[in-house]
Design a protein around this motif. Sequence first.
Motif, short mmCIF file in Angstrom:
data_model
loop_
_atom_site.label_atom_id
_atom_site.label_comp_id
_atom_site.label_asym_id
_atom_site.label_seq_id
_atom_site.Cartn_x
_atom_site.Cartn_y
_atom_site.Cartn_z
N ASP A 52 39.11 42.47 36.61
CA ASP A 52 40.56 42.42 36.74
C ASP A 52 41.19 42.48 35.35
O ASP A 52 40.84 41.68 34.46
CB ASP A 52 40.99 41.13 37.44
N THR A 53 42.08 43.44 35.14
CA THR A 53 42.74 43.56 33.83
C THR A 53 43.74 42.42 33.63
O THR A 53 44.16 41.75 34.59
CB THR A 53 43.45 44.90 33.72
N VAL A 54 44.11 42.21 32.38
CA VAL A 54 45.04 41.13 32.00
C VAL A 54 46.45 41.69 31.89
O VAL A 54 46.67 42.77 31.31
CB VAL A 54 44.59 40.50 30.66
N ASP A 79 30.40 45.60 22.26
CA ASP A 79 31.08 46.86 21.97
C ASP A 79 32.42 46.89 22.68
O ASP A 79 32.70 46.09 23.58
CB ASP A 79 30.21 48.04 22.42
N ARG A 80 33.29 47.84 22.23
CA ARG A 80 34.57 48.05 22.88
C ARG A 80 34.38 48.75 24.21
O ARG A 80 33.44 49.53 24.40
CB ARG A 80 35.47 48.92 21.99
N ILE A 81 35.28 48.51 25.16
CA ILE A 81 35.28 49.20 26.44
C ILE A 81 36.35 50.27 26.39
O ILE A 81 37.56 49.95 26.37
CB ILE A 81 35.56 48.23 27.60
N GLY A 87 40.20 48.71 34.01
CA GLY A 87 39.40 47.68 34.66
C GLY A 87 38.00 48.12 35.02
O GLY A 87 37.43 47.67 36.02
N LYS A 88 37.40 48.98 34.19
CA LYS A 88 36.05 49.42 34.47
C LYS A 88 35.34 49.76 33.16
O LYS A 88 35.99 50.03 32.15
CB LYS A 88 36.03 50.61 35.41
N LEU A 103 26.32 39.68 31.53
CA LEU A 103 27.46 40.43 31.05
C LEU A 103 28.72 39.56 31.01
O LEU A 103 28.96 38.79 31.95
CB LEU A 103 27.70 41.63 31.97
N GLN A 104 29.50 39.70 29.93
CA GLN A 104 30.83 39.12 29.84
C GLN A 104 31.80 40.18 29.34
O GLN A 104 31.41 41.06 28.55
CB GLN A 104 30.85 37.92 28.87
N VAL A 105 33.02 40.10 29.82
CA VAL A 105 34.08 40.97 29.35
C VAL A 105 35.09 40.11 28.60
O VAL A 105 35.49 39.03 29.07
CB VAL A 105 34.77 41.70 30.51
#
Length: 419
Positions: A52-54, A79-81, A87-88, A103-105
Amino acid sequence: MGTAKKRNAYLLIIAAFFLAFAAGRVRVRAAAAPANVKQTEADSSGIQFSFDTVLQKNIKYYYRISDTDEFAADRTLIDRIGSGSQGKGTIRNNLKAGSSYYLQVGTSFSAGTSVPEDISWSETAEVVTAPETLKEISQTNASASSVTLEWEAVDGANCYGVSCYPVGGKEKDAADSLAETNKAVVRDLQTDTAYNVSIRAGRRSASGFIAYSAGKKSSHNVKTLPGKVTGLENTSFGTNNKSARIEWEKTEVAEQYEYIVSDNKGKKIRTDTVSAWYVNVEKLSDNRFYLVKVRGCITLSGNRKKTGAWSDPLYFAASPGKESLRAENAGNAIEVSWGKVAGATGYTVYISEKRNSDYRKASTVNAAKRNLKIKKFNKKKLVKGKTYYIRVVAVKQTKSGGVFTSSDNPAYCAWLRKE
């Protein structure tokens, strides 16, 4: 208070205000951590995930992945997404097949080659890569409604997807199941049916996501047990070579048929396996009943044989032949006599004006009687000077109500010209 002192106090108040304001601004601009991080796809060397995006402007997204949930510096990739705002994300950094990772975002207002100090990390999600394709499938057992399958365990696989559907059917209609080990029993199948089976190695995460191998191993010769053999018939009994031919209806999957022949007292005298739907049983006596049963067989791994249900028993014998059958004139009648057929419970005598057809029953007698005087044919008195043909058939009636007769071969008849 002096002017200088008042000025210093005022400056201190202003400084404190700006410090507090600055501190407040940092708190206001702190990025919220993403939520609902979950895996969406996988192959043997990479994964895809979503989150889920912020709802904050100018957010930068990062990920970190490790083979431990402690995210040790020497075992963690960060690394950057690139597509974080949607949201992916995708990770393709030669991950090991059939493995679990953590994994963490993270989110930050900062962008750069190094990890920002103000980053906020999500909760940890386990992600998995797909194992390699499994090798051979073996059928190790079968019942009338199930098959048992085994295969060599695949490194990193902790489950296997099993798909099964009848040969000639459609794979989209397959019944799917999940095996926890390298063995599966597929149930609720149809008797006497061949199936296609496909198995894919998988690794399942704590959230329930399963990464399946890209390839699948298939087998097109998996069978339930043959159905009960039906239609047993003694089609001939040759008195010259003492051989009986027994035929039956073929089942769908039987590769061979096992048969047992016993004498009229139940003693087993012959057992063997044939590939055809008939057998010629040789070296028999022509003066007794025999019993035969048949069942279908399939072959499992290791060349092991598995058999279906036995057929109902068939009792068979040769009808009294020329050697024992006698017919003599007896006034206006023909007197017939014949030899004993062991195991018979009675005899039926037939008469005809044709050698090979149109026989009519004259009478049935019990086993103790082996002669009969015939006075009529087709409810009419016998005619002098006409040739009549006689046939005697042995009958066996079992306690269960079954009725069996000896082989009705036209070669086994006597004839008499009534004078």
